[in-house]
Design a protein around this motif. Sequence first.
Motif, short mmCIF file in Angstrom:
data_model
loop_
_atom_site.label_atom_id
_atom_site.label_comp_id
_atom_site.label_asym_id
_atom_site.label_seq_id
_atom_site.Cartn_x
_atom_site.Cartn_y
_atom_site.Cartn_z
N ASP A 1 0.62 -1.25 -0.03
CA ASP A 1 -0.05 0.14 -0.02
C ASP A 1 0.85 1.25 0.04
OD1 ASP A 1 -2.23 -1.57 -0.06
OD2 ASP A 1 -2.43 -1.47 2.22
N LEU A 2 2.00 1.23 0.84
CA LEU A 2 2.82 2.45 0.99
C LEU A 2 3.87 2.34 -0.14
CD1 LEU A 2 3.24 2.47 4.78
CD2 LEU A 2 1.79 3.95 3.31
N GLY A 3 4.34 1.29 -0.68
CA GLY A 3 5.32 1.29 -1.68
C GLY A 3 6.77 1.51 -1.14
N VAL A 4 6.74 1.07 0.23
CA VAL A 4 8.10 1.47 1.03
C VAL A 4 8.88 0.03 1.49
CG1 VAL A 4 7.37 3.81 1.43
CG2 VAL A 4 6.92 1.91 3.15
N PRO A 5 10.00 -0.11 1.68
CA PRO A 5 10.50 -1.16 2.26
C PRO A 5 10.25 -1.01 3.92
CG PRO A 5 12.13 0.55 1.68
CD PRO A 5 11.11 1.06 1.10
N ILE A 6 10.18 -2.02 4.54
CA ILE A 6 9.89 -2.15 6.01
C ILE A 6 10.98 -3.07 6.66
CG2 ILE A 6 8.24 -2.88 7.60
CD1 ILE A 6 6.08 -2.48 5.77
N LEU A 7 11.47 -2.51 7.59
CA LEU A 7 12.41 -3.21 8.55
C LEU A 7 11.84 -3.36 9.80
CD1 LEU A 7 15.42 -4.08 8.64
CD2 LEU A 7 16.22 -2.35 9.78
N SER A 8 11.63 -4.84 10.07
CA SER A 8 10.88 -5.00 11.31
C SER A 8 12.03 -5.57 12.39
CB SER A 8 9.86 -6.13 11.22
OG SER A 8 9.22 -6.24 12.35
N VAL A 9 11.93 -5.16 13.46
CA VAL A 9 12.98 -5.67 14.43
C VAL A 9 12.54 -6.76 15.42
CG1 VAL A 9 14.61 -5.03 16.15
CG2 VAL A 9 14.08 -3.47 14.39
N ASP A 10 13.47 -7.91 15.25
CA ASP A 10 12.85 -8.97 16.26
C ASP A 10 13.90 -8.86 17.47
OD1 ASP A 10 11.03 -10.55 14.65
OD2 ASP A 10 12.76 -11.18 13.58
N TYR A 11 13.30 -7.87 18.32
CA TYR A 11 14.20 -7.65 19.75
C TYR A 11 14.04 -8.88 20.57
CZ TYR A 11 9.30 -6.44 21.04
OH TYR A 11 7.68 -6.45 21.25
N SER A 12 14.85 -9.23 21.58
CA SER A 12 14.99 -10.29 22.61
C SER A 12 13.79 -9.88 23.54
CB SER A 12 16.38 -10.37 23.29
OG SER A 12 17.27 -10.43 22.44
N LEU A 13 13.07 -11.24 24.00
CA LEU A 13 12.14 -11.09 24.72
C LEU A 13 11.98 -11.51 26.12
CD1 LEU A 13 9.75 -13.01 22.08
CD2 LEU A 13 9.85 -10.52 22.42
N ALA A 14 11.60 -10.93 26.90
CA ALA A 14 11.38 -11.21 28.62
C ALA A 14 10.65 -12.48 28.74
CB ALA A 14 10.43 -9.86 29.08
N PRO A 15 10.94 -13.11 29.60
CA PRO A 15 11.53 -12.68 30.89
C PRO A 15 13.22 -13.02 30.85
CG PRO A 15 10.43 -14.71 31.60
CD PRO A 15 10.07 -14.38 30.09
N GLU A 16 13.49 -13.61 29.75
CA GLU A 16 14.86 -14.11 29.85
C GLU A 16 15.64 -12.76 29.38
OE1 GLU A 16 12.51 -17.37 29.05
OE2 GLU A 16 12.50 -15.40 27.88
N ALA A 17 15.10 -11.63 28.52
CA ALA A 17 15.79 -10.46 28.42
C ALA A 17 14.88 -9.25 28.83
CB ALA A 17 16.04 -10.50 27.12
N PRO A 18 14.70 -9.07 30.05
CA PRO A 18 14.03 -7.67 30.58
C PRO A 18 14.44 -6.52 30.01
CG PRO A 18 15.16 -8.57 32.35
CD PRO A 18 15.64 -9.58 31.22
N PHE A 19 13.82 -5.46 30.18
CA PHE A 19 14.27 -4.06 30.15
C PHE A 19 15.58 -3.88 30.84
CE2 PHE A 19 14.84 0.26 31.79
CZ PHE A 19 14.56 1.09 30.69
N PRO A 20 16.67 -3.33 30.15
CA PRO A 20 16.40 -2.38 28.97
C PRO A 20 16.80 -3.17 27.63
CG PRO A 20 18.36 -1.87 29.80
CD PRO A 20 17.93 -2.81 30.63
N ARG A 21 17.02 -4.49 27.58
CA ARG A 21 17.53 -5.06 26.41
C ARG A 21 16.70 -4.79 25.30
NH1 ARG A 21 22.30 -8.10 24.92
NH2 ARG A 21 21.73 -8.73 22.81
N ALA A 22 15.47 -4.87 25.31
CA ALA A 22 14.52 -4.75 23.93
C ALA A 22 14.83 -3.28 23.33
CB ALA A 22 13.10 -4.89 24.32
N LEU A 23 14.83 -2.38 24.47
CA LEU A 23 15.12 -1.00 24.00
C LEU A 23 16.49 -0.73 23.11
CD1 LEU A 23 14.38 2.01 23.66
CD2 LEU A 23 14.99 2.36 26.09
N GLU A 24 17.50 -1.44 23.84
CA GLU A 24 18.68 -1.28 23.24
C GLU A 24 19.09 -1.78 21.97
OE1 GLU A 24 21.61 -3.59 25.82
OE2 GLU A 24 21.76 -1.77 27.18
#
Length: 743
Positions: free
Chosen positions: A376-399
Amino acid sequence: MDTKAVFAALYSVCEENATFFSAGGKVSQADSAKRLVESMKLIQEHARSLEPVISGFAAIYHHFDFDPLIPANGYRSLVKVVRCCLLHIIHKGRYIAANRRSIFFRAAHNAGEMEAYCSALCQLRALLYLAQRMLHDNSHGNLFFQDESGLSESFIREYASMHKGCFYGRCLGFQFTPAIRPCLQTIAIGLVAFGENYKRHQSGIGVAASSFFTSGKYAIDPELRGTEFERITQNLDVHFWKTFWNITETEVLSSLASMTSTQVKVNRALSVPPVAFDLPLAANHRASATIAPPSAHIGIAPIQMRLISYDLREGQDSETLLSMSRSEGGAISLSLGLKTKRLPSSPFLLIHFHGGGFVAQTSKSHEPYLKSWSQDLGVPILSVDYSLAPEAPFPRALEECFYAYCWALRNHHLLGWTGEKVCLAGDSAGGNLCVTTCMRAAAFGVRMPDGVVAAYPATLLTAYASPSRLLTLMDPLLPLSVLSRCLSAYTEKQVERVSTLSLVKRDTALFLRDFRQGASNWIHSLLDSNRETDPNISRDLSSVAIPPPAAEEGIELQHPREFPLGFEPLRSDQFAEMKLQSSPVFKDPFCSPLLAPDSMLKGLPPIHIVACALDPMLDDSVMFAKRLRSVDQPVTLCVVDDLPHGFLSLSQLSKETKEAANVCVERIRAVFLQDTPPEPRKHRKLERTDRGVSAPSGERGSLLVGSIEEEEPAVGREAKSAVGEDSVSVTAQNNTDAGGVGA
């Protein structure tokens, strides 16, 4: 809506049916007739107590709206849900009155229906009493009650013991649009069957296979489904929810989703090496900031991403990018030959952070609508697979999200992007990460994104009570016990030695200490000891809220206890395993942006929030939009109606969810093309029967493009005629030329 007309219709239909069945009528099942009479009388009793309460809320809830043109807040939502329940009862009562003499009339079935809605009305009455006390005790008029030891603790205690099964059986999803209810019922049936087999198998697919054969009993027995749903949501841990939510990523289901979704030229999973690099400062291109790879909790590791592009663009098939590609089971193999047409790099890039409560899902779960967006937008999309809690809590996902954003800026030539305009988009937890990534970019002094589109974001990661969060008692996708487990998994890692930040964990202190000198003014506001230790850190919230009106406006606020004398909600047979645990980490502004000081919000890019009127997280959106407006930050708030939290993942299932997803697309297009969103064109005329005027469609900083039908659910013509009111409706417009920003 004329509240008196609704209650008059309810009293009339209940009284008529109760009189008929008390006299015996022509129903042979005496026990069912007795149940119907008792239900009708009890419904009338609840209604008589609710009528003055609802009238009182209707007199004051406009004080809590973000804007007069956008009537949305948790108090409105609670009243809307109660009205919806009343209209369902009216509709069902009229059906019974019209068919009770028929030989095919099923008295037992209809008695069960009325008993279920009677129970729901009783529990909703309890929620309105809690909301009354919230108005009384929250002196500053905030939507959030900022005292864990007060009403928030009371709500946790009441939730743990109150009966919730009635909302997950016959009444499941009654508050939402009819088009989405079959999907919610399917999810509920799958959940309880999955929970029954959870401990018997090791793999998620094994549980799913066994659940398929045991789901039938929950489909035909709504009471059993409701009881089991309540048990599961109250007592199973976060690992169960991780497994259940990730079932869509199994090879079979992900392949099916890929075949039925939009086909794209590029859908490549990437593993980016964790290497430090420099980025120029936004204010001084001669100076630079060093972007270090994420290191919190699990150490330095590659960052996982996914590149999606409807068209193949320059750089997307480069050897450098191909060297970062990672294989994944069930992925579609793309063969890009020499004859494949390569388009020039796009001037726009969308960076996406997925939802999932910080504990589950990946970009693969969100592929279907991301592929559609890319087309619809005609643009590339970069989707981030950040690490998940509880194994990787804050601030890992933000980093990881911040690192991925900076990596995209530096390596735009690999993504089919010229490096011109970039927008961040995310839903729920992803919406939180969009905002906090911008805050961290400002702290480092690097380039900011051109805009943010956050769908139903979580902006306050705590157990603080608010009127919209009372809806967690009945929400099929976001019960309070599940919400609290997710937030705890993200924020409540064991706190180590307390540093000078006092309330912030060691990992948070480390990543804050890495900020460059060019952003010292931001760090200074964060490290101010007074602001960090002050229990009133969120004092800014009260400054943007309107004080509650006086009692003479029509609502009684004098309830020193949870409920008035003579009333008790229905109680569950077993209590939920609920604990009021709020790690001090949630007060970190990079965790809960709603608590950020003004200095950290100033300078953020334009933020477009798309919220749901019936979402337990609605107040997060309304209050955060107010915070941004209070510091003169560009912000828009769109509210869509009758849809649940997480509607983006359901966008292919109904016209309503598709239109709501298109609202997000239009907000993204507005970021790429201009500073303020275009005025939407409406499919239907906007009629405001409650105020007698037609509201304008939008203005700078507060554009209403969603469907807000606060007064009436779609429950059939009979319920509508019982009230005799027209609804309020603004339907999202998406007739803009698709792909207009990417060509």
